[in-house]
Write an enzyme that holds these catalytic residues in place. Structure first.
Site, PDB file in Angstrom:
ATOM      1  N   ARG A  97      15.767  -4.515  -0.165  1.00 41.43           N
ATOM      2  CA  ARG A  97      14.390  -4.517  -0.652  1.00 41.43           C
ATOM      3  C   ARG A  97      14.220  -5.593  -1.730  1.00 41.43           C
ATOM      4  O   ARG A  97      15.135  -5.837  -2.523  1.00 41.43           O
ATOM      5  CB  ARG A  97      14.109  -3.141  -1.256  1.00 41.43           C
ATOM      6  CG  ARG A  97      12.717  -2.935  -1.840  1.00 41.43           C
ATOM      7  CD  ARG A  97      11.658  -2.921  -0.798  1.00 41.43           C
ATOM      8  NE  ARG A  97      10.441  -2.268  -1.247  1.00 41.43           N
ATOM      9  CZ  ARG A  97       9.304  -2.317  -0.551  1.00 41.43           C
ATOM     10  NH1 ARG A  97       9.228  -2.968   0.599  1.00 41.43           N
ATOM     11  NH2 ARG A  97       8.229  -1.693  -0.983  1.00 41.43           N
ATOM     12  N   THR A 370       6.435  -5.415   7.556  1.00 39.89           N
ATOM     13  CA  THR A 370       6.986  -4.764   8.403  1.00 39.89           C
ATOM     14  C   THR A 370       6.958  -5.105   9.849  1.00 39.89           C
ATOM     15  O   THR A 370       5.900  -5.322  10.172  1.00 39.89           O
ATOM     16  CB  THR A 370       6.552  -3.563   8.192  1.00 39.89           C
ATOM     17  OG1 THR A 370       5.998  -3.562   6.954  1.00 39.89           O
ATOM     18  CG2 THR A 370       7.079  -2.659   8.898  1.00 39.89           C
ATOM     19  N   THR A 388      10.113  -6.613   6.230  1.00 34.24           N
ATOM     20  CA  THR A 388       8.708  -6.966   6.049  1.00 34.24           C
ATOM     21  C   THR A 388       8.488  -8.032   4.989  1.00 34.24           C
ATOM     22  O   THR A 388       9.370  -8.298   4.158  1.00 34.24           O
ATOM     23  CB  THR A 388       7.902  -5.705   5.663  1.00 34.24           C
ATOM     24  OG1 THR A 388       6.515  -5.984   5.721  1.00 34.24           O
ATOM     25  CG2 THR A 388       8.234  -5.227   4.267  1.00 34.24           C
ATOM     26  N   ASN A 390       5.550  -7.428   3.563  1.00 36.78           N
ATOM     27  CA  ASN A 390       4.469  -6.515   3.201  1.00 36.78           C
ATOM     28  C   ASN A 390       3.276  -6.782   4.109  1.00 36.78           C
ATOM     29  O   ASN A 390       3.405  -6.610   5.303  1.00 36.78           O
ATOM     30  CB  ASN A 390       4.119  -6.569   1.711  1.00 36.78           C
ATOM     31  CG  ASN A 390       3.221  -5.388   1.342  1.00 36.78           C
ATOM     32  OD1 ASN A 390       3.213  -4.392   2.039  1.00 36.78           O
ATOM     33  ND2 ASN A 390       2.467  -5.496   0.280  1.00 36.78           N
ATOM     34  N   ASP A 412       3.424  -3.121  -3.612  1.00 38.01           N
ATOM     35  CA  ASP A 412       3.934  -1.777  -3.340  1.00 38.01           C
ATOM     36  C   ASP A 412       4.252  -1.008  -4.623  1.00 38.01           C
ATOM     37  O   ASP A 412       4.501   0.204  -4.582  1.00 38.01           O
ATOM     38  CB  ASP A 412       5.181  -1.823  -2.440  1.00 38.01           C
ATOM     39  CG  ASP A 412       4.808  -1.914  -0.966  1.00 38.01           C
ATOM     40  OD1 ASP A 412       3.636  -1.661  -0.628  1.00 38.01           O
ATOM     41  OD2 ASP A 412       5.688  -2.241  -0.149  1.00 38.01           O
ATOM     42  N   SER A 441       8.833   1.984  -1.197  1.00 36.49           N
ATOM     43  CA  SER A 441       8.480   1.586   0.167  1.00 36.49           C
ATOM     44  C   SER A 441       8.218   2.814   1.030  1.00 36.49           C
ATOM     45  O   SER A 441       8.693   3.909   0.722  1.00 36.49           O
ATOM     46  CB  SER A 441       9.646   0.797   0.757  1.00 36.49           C
ATOM     47  OG  SER A 441       9.458   0.595   2.132  1.00 36.49           O
ATOM     48  N   SER A 442       7.470   2.615   2.113  1.00 34.67           N
ATOM     49  CA  SER A 442       7.295   3.700   3.089  1.00 34.67           C
ATOM     50  C   SER A 442       8.201   3.494   4.300  1.00 34.67           C
ATOM     51  O   SER A 442       8.139   4.256   5.267  1.00 34.67           O
ATOM     52  CB  SER A 442       5.850   3.728   3.582  1.00 34.67           C
ATOM     53  OG  SER A 442       4.984   3.960   2.522  1.00 34.67           O
ATOM     54  N   GLY A 462       3.691  -0.585   9.500  1.00 31.91           N
ATOM     55  CA  GLY A 462       2.436   0.158   9.395  1.00 31.91           C
ATOM     56  C   GLY A 462       2.142   0.671   7.995  1.00 31.91           C
ATOM     57  O   GLY A 462       1.359   1.615   7.845  1.00 31.91           O
ATOM     58  N   GLY A 463       2.788   0.086   6.972  1.00 29.98           N
ATOM     59  CA  GLY A 463       2.491   0.503   5.601  1.00 29.98           C
ATOM     60  C   GLY A 463       2.691   1.997   5.432  1.00 29.98           C
ATOM     61  O   GLY A 463       3.703   2.557   5.871  1.00 29.98           O
TER      62      GLY A 463
HETATM   63  O1  DON Z   1       7.430  -1.153   2.149  1.00 30.10           O
HETATM   64  C1  DON Z   1       6.343  -0.751   2.523  1.00 30.10           C
HETATM   65  O2  DON Z   1       6.054   0.420   2.591  1.00 30.10           O
HETATM   66  C2  DON Z   1       5.301  -1.759   2.975  1.00 30.10           C
HETATM   67  N1  DON Z   1       5.505  -2.993   2.270  1.00 30.10           N
HETATM   68  C3  DON Z   1       5.382  -1.921   4.452  1.00 30.10           C
HETATM   69  C4  DON Z   1       4.399  -2.907   4.979  1.00 30.10           C
HETATM   70  C5  DON Z   1       4.102  -2.777   6.392  1.00 30.10           C
HETATM   71  O3  DON Z   1       4.610  -1.936   7.078  1.00 30.10           O
HETATM   72  C6  DON Z   1       3.126  -3.717   6.918  1.00 30.10           C
HETATM   73  N2  DON Z   1       2.899  -3.449   8.297  1.00 30.10           N
HETATM   74  N3  DON Z   1       1.897  -3.203   8.829  1.00 30.10           N
END
Ligand code: DON
Length: 561
Positions: A97, A370, A388, A390, A412, A441-442, A462-463
């Site tokens: 990360r 991601t 990712t 982000n 984040d 992070s997710s 997918g955040g």
């Molecule tokens: O780490 C995280 O949770 C986010 N930065 C992930 C970003 C992400 O999945 C973007 N995709 N759609």
């Protein structure tokens, strides 16, 4: 007479079978598979496996290939997480990360009145965290690889130099960001033109950066020419990344979150990724309910998952952050009694408003504070990697002279308690910005075991929706007997405590289900542009074959043998 009867029976049977809905299956292979966001990357990874490489060799090759062919999220300027399970049953996790720069501080995105400055944490040089991907792949190489590093990175170098065909989805995606690339950078980047499907995208500067990584290892990125180009350009654009930041970056091996759910053992990512803890909380909250009596994607199903998700995301916002910086009560948060207690307020008769749900009380705890790819090799090792920049193309900063995109992972962090980030997630002190801290992070790279054997490798971008997409795919397969591709194709929904809405993929849920949910007090948000994740997964079938699930919401593809 008898002949006529048989003919009738045969015709009847053939009508019956042609009416039966054909079972959807993904690619099925005998031995090994790579499922990733682009066919080129999956092919490169699979070719390494065919050459005798293991899942880790394929991971490195796939990662660099995605950095070339999937600039929206594939990266060397970002970070991610890997969960692995070896054929002898050993498992672990790697955290690569991004980190906050040394000079970062809690209020760096606030103006003099204490308000969050629009876009400062998402667009341009200020948004950038210290990249972790290159350190990550070198850790993987050192610990597990069987092939020379240069053989693993070379296909990506060639692809960057000779170029590849832009897909339709990619052309649309790149064109939608031209304005941002223009605004952020002080020169014309390789990504700025009007793209059409079939155009060739060549990235010579990126090819040269990858060559420096090939020739000088980790130092080819974190020191020397690449580091100079990165630091100088970020400084030119007003950012705060220093040589010391890059030199100090280390990827960290961590103990994954591991828990049982019914007959399955689930291995997922630990902090600073919230995925494993939230997945454990949600699955444990659902476990006492008999899903065989609840229809898939019915009102009751959406209700149950939503209420479990709501409570877990409320805990996420309060308790979770980088464990190297804050004390997180991980055992208490995933304890069955605690979770059952949290679900006591759940009622089938009406929604629990998020305004009435806060984080749970943990006794004796004092706060101090991601793209995804899945790989299984012919030896039975499995890796699950989510990585990712982000948001799409990260900060949109393309390092001048080095050709790679920098992340905007700083968003984040919680810039200010209670103020949502780009995914609508709120946070508290636990996820406040601090020098050299990792942002929460997710990401949820996950591996599932059944009866002690490898069963499923799964993950998604997918955040904030990452956790709930992984959750739904685990349930699709384990509770609803779906195959991997069938599972990936299912419409998905998501709730994250705040905002208090159920996000649903458009046209995926029937009107009756939605109106019943609304009657019970749930708000539903369905937007055409809303795609919930792109799940890339592999399932081990009962006969030992592998079935890929490649998400057709993107250009994702499974390749194997
Ligand atoms: O780490 C995280 O949770 C986010 N930065 C992930 C970003 C992400 O999945 C973007 N995709 N759609």
């Amino acid at each position: 007479m008898k002949k006529g009867y048989i003919l009738f029976l045969l015709t009847f049977l053939s009508i019956l079978t042609s009416c039966k809905k054909e079972k959807i299956t993904g690619l099925i292979t005998e031995k090994a598979m790579v499922v990733s966001a682009r066919v080129e990357a999956s092919k490169i990874g699979s070719a390494i496996l065919e050459k005798g490489g293991n899942a880790y060799d394929a991971m490195i090759a796939t990662h660099f290939a995605l950095a070339v062919v999937y600039p929206v999220a594939g990266n060397i300027g970002g970070g991610g997480f890997m969960v692995y399970r070896n054929n002898d049953g050993t498992k672990g996790a790697l955290d690569f990360r991004e980190k906050a720069p040394i000079t970062a501080h809690k209020d760096m995105y606030l103006d003099s009145l204490g308000n969050v400055i629009d876009k400062k944490s998402t667009l341009g040089a200020h948004a950038v965290g210290i990249p972790g991907s290159v350190a990550g792949v070198f850790e993987v190489h050192k610990k597990f690889s069987s092939l020379p590093f240069k053989d693993l990175i070379q296909p990506a170098i060639d692809l960057a130099r000779t170029g590849y065909k832009v897909t339709e989805k990619q052309a649309i995606s790149l064109n939608s960001k031209t304005e941002y690339f223009e605004t952020v950078n002080n020169y014309k980047t390789v990504f700025e033109k009007v793209w059409k499907v079939g155009d060739i995208l060549k990235q010579e500067e990126l090819a040269q950066t990858l060559e420096r990584i090939r020739d000088f290892g980790k130092d080819g990125f974190y020191t020397g020419k690449t580091a100079d180009l990165l630091v100088n350009y970020v400084t030119e654009l007003g950012g705060i990344i220093s040589h010391q930041d890059l030199e100090k970056y280390e990827a960290v091996w961590r103990k994954p979150v591991e828990f049982s759910y019914k007959d399955y053992n689930i291995i997922s990512m630990t902090l600073p990724a919230s995925g494993g803890i939230c997945l454990a909380q949600i699955l444990k909250a659902i476990e006492p309910f008999d899903l065989s009596k609840i229809k898939h994607n019915s009102t009751e199903y959406v209700q149950l998952l939503t209420e479990a998700e709501r409570r877990s995301y409320a805990d996420r916002a309060h308790y979770l952050g980088d464990i190297d910086f804050v004390n997180v009560p991980m055992d208490s948060l995933t304890n069955n009694n605690y979770i059952n207690q949290r679900m006591k307020s759940f009622s089938w008769d009406k929604a629990t408003p998020s305004s009435e749900v806060s984080h749970g009380k943990i006794l004796g705890f004092e706060s101090d504070e991601t793209t995804h790819y899945s790989i299984v090799d012919q030896f039975g090792n499995a890796v699950s990697v989510t990585t990712t920049l982000n948001t799409g193309y990260g900060s949109k900063v393309v390092v001048k002279g080095a050709g790679f995109i920098l992340n905007n992972e700083m968003d984040d962090f919680s810039s200010k308690p209670g103020v949502p980030n780009i995914y609508g997630l709120v946070g508290s002190k636990a996820n406040a910005i601090a020098s050299e801290k990792r942002m929460l992070s997710s990401m949820t790279p996950t591996i599932v075991e059944k009866e002690g054997k490898l069963f499923m490798v799964v993950g998604t971008p997918g955040g904030s929706t990452i956790i709930t997409s992984v959750l739904q795919n685990i349930l699709n397969v384990t509770a609803y007997n779906m195959g991997m591709q069938e599972s990936v194709n299912q419409p998905r929904f998501h709730h994250q405590w705040l905002p208090d809405v159920i996000r649903m993929e458009p046209n995926g849920f029937d009107a009756k289900t939605k109106s019943k949910l609304e009657t019970l007090g749930y708000s539903i948000l369905e937007r055409n542009s809303l795609i919930i994740g792109r799940v890339d997964a592999i399932l081990v079938l009962p006969n030992g074959q592998l079935e890929g699930g490649a998400d057709k919401r993107g250009d994702d593809t499974a390749v194997g043998f």
